[in-house]
Design a protein around this motif. Structure first.
Motif, mmCIF file in Angstrom:
data_model
loop_
_atom_site.group_PDB
_atom_site.id
_atom_site.type_symbol
_atom_site.label_atom_id
_atom_site.label_comp_id
_atom_site.label_asym_id
_atom_site.label_seq_id
_atom_site.Cartn_x
_atom_site.Cartn_y
_atom_site.Cartn_z
ATOM 1 N N PRO A 1 9.250 -31.202 79.794
ATOM 2 C CA PRO A 1 10.221 -32.243 79.427
ATOM 3 C C PRO A 1 10.748 -32.070 77.994
ATOM 4 O O PRO A 1 9.982 -31.774 77.070
ATOM 5 C CB PRO A 1 9.418 -33.528 79.587
ATOM 6 C CG PRO A 1 8.431 -33.204 80.669
ATOM 7 C CD PRO A 1 8.034 -31.780 80.388
ATOM 8 N N TYR B 1 12.892 -33.586 86.713
ATOM 9 C CA TYR B 1 12.312 -34.709 85.991
ATOM 10 C C TYR B 1 13.449 -35.504 85.368
ATOM 11 O O TYR B 1 14.262 -34.957 84.620
ATOM 12 C CB TYR B 1 11.347 -34.207 84.915
ATOM 13 C CG TYR B 1 10.620 -35.303 84.195
ATOM 14 C CD1 TYR B 1 9.691 -36.101 84.851
ATOM 15 C CD2 TYR B 1 10.854 -35.536 82.849
ATOM 16 C CE1 TYR B 1 9.006 -37.112 84.185
ATOM 17 C CE2 TYR B 1 10.172 -36.535 82.184
ATOM 18 C CZ TYR B 1 9.256 -37.320 82.855
ATOM 19 O OH TYR B 1 8.583 -38.330 82.186
ATOM 20 N N SER C 1 10.125 -39.824 86.303
ATOM 21 C CA SER C 1 9.319 -39.273 87.385
ATOM 22 C C SER C 1 9.882 -37.933 87.835
ATOM 23 O O SER C 1 11.047 -37.618 87.607
ATOM 24 C CB SER C 1 9.259 -40.248 88.564
ATOM 25 O OG SER C 1 10.560 -40.483 89.070
ATOM 26 N N TRP C 2 9.015 -37.162 88.518
ATOM 27 C CA TRP C 2 9.410 -35.886 89.104
ATOM 28 C C TRP C 2 9.933 -36.141 90.515
ATOM 29 O O TRP C 2 9.347 -36.911 91.264
ATOM 30 C CB TRP C 2 8.228 -34.934 89.153
ATOM 31 C CG TRP C 2 7.860 -34.394 87.802
ATOM 32 C CD1 TRP C 2 6.932 -34.906 86.939
ATOM 33 C CD2 TRP C 2 8.424 -33.254 87.159
ATOM 34 N NE1 TRP C 2 6.884 -34.145 85.796
ATOM 35 C CE2 TRP C 2 7.798 -33.124 85.904
ATOM 36 C CE3 TRP C 2 9.409 -32.337 87.527
ATOM 37 C CZ2 TRP C 2 8.110 -32.100 85.016
ATOM 38 C CZ3 TRP C 2 9.721 -31.311 86.632
ATOM 39 C CH2 TRP C 2 9.075 -31.201 85.400
ATOM 40 N N HIS D 1 14.390 -34.722 80.264
ATOM 41 C CA HIS D 1 14.499 -34.085 81.570
ATOM 42 C C HIS D 1 13.715 -32.780 81.580
ATOM 43 O O HIS D 1 13.301 -32.274 80.538
ATOM 44 C CB HIS D 1 15.970 -33.820 81.910
ATOM 45 C CG HIS D 1 16.614 -32.857 80.955
ATOM 46 N ND1 HIS D 1 17.013 -33.228 79.689
ATOM 47 C CD2 HIS D 1 16.907 -31.537 81.066
ATOM 48 C CE1 HIS D 1 17.536 -32.181 79.062
ATOM 49 N NE2 HIS D 1 17.483 -31.136 79.886
#
Length: 162
Positions: free
Chosen positions: A65, A85, A89-90, A107
């Motif tokens: 991230p 991401y 959350s993924w 992200h």
């Protein structure tokens, strides 16, 4: 929201489009076997955007991230399953799925499927991402990068890790 101010003020129109065949070789191949196709760079679009086709090998890969202060980034999955991401959350993204990340948005993306996967990555405006991609490929191939050089490299390429 309205259209931006005109950038072309001529009357007859121009014949200045550029075409890239799907059969063109990638500009970059990573040691993992993944490739990057430079479809439209910031230079070729006069800074409007950068568009890249990212073909990920079956081995796990992708950045942790992070965020960018000066560019947005968008992802469009073409094939396979890519984990995206969105800052919270993924998501296991499939062909046709899309993620837009505005400036400052945390992200990441990963291929953990064990199968090849591909996507389009769009940066706007068109920052010079090619040196970033090429340097990361050299580092993955064993080129050392000191901690001091890493800090300067990520700062120069507007990448802030979380």
């Amino acid at each position: 929201m309205s259209y931006p101010q005109p950038r072309y003020l001529g009357e007859p129109g121009l014949t200045n489009a550029s075409f890239r065949s799907s059969g063109e070789a990638p500009e970059l191949t990573y040691p993992s076997g993944g490739t990057a196709h430079y479809l439209a760079t910031g230079v070729s679009t006069n800074g409007q955007f950068g568009l890249y086709r990212w073909e990920m090998a079956a081995v796990p890969s992708g950045p942790e991230p992070h965020f960018h202060r000066s560019i947005s980034e968008s992802f469009y999955v073409l094939s396979g399953t890519i984990r995206l991401y969105d800052g919270t959350s993924w998501i296991d993204a499939a062909p046709g799925d899309f993620l837009f990340v505005p400036e400052g948005g945390i992200h990441a993306f990963r291929n953990e499927s064990g199968e090849p996967a591909s996507m389009l990555i769009l940066f706007a405006p068109g920052a010079p991402r090619e040196d970033y991609f090429e340097t990361l490929a050299r580092v993955a191939d064993g080129q050392p990068l000191s901690e001091e050089d890493k800090v300067a490299f990520y700062l120069r390429h507007d990448t802030f890790w979380r």
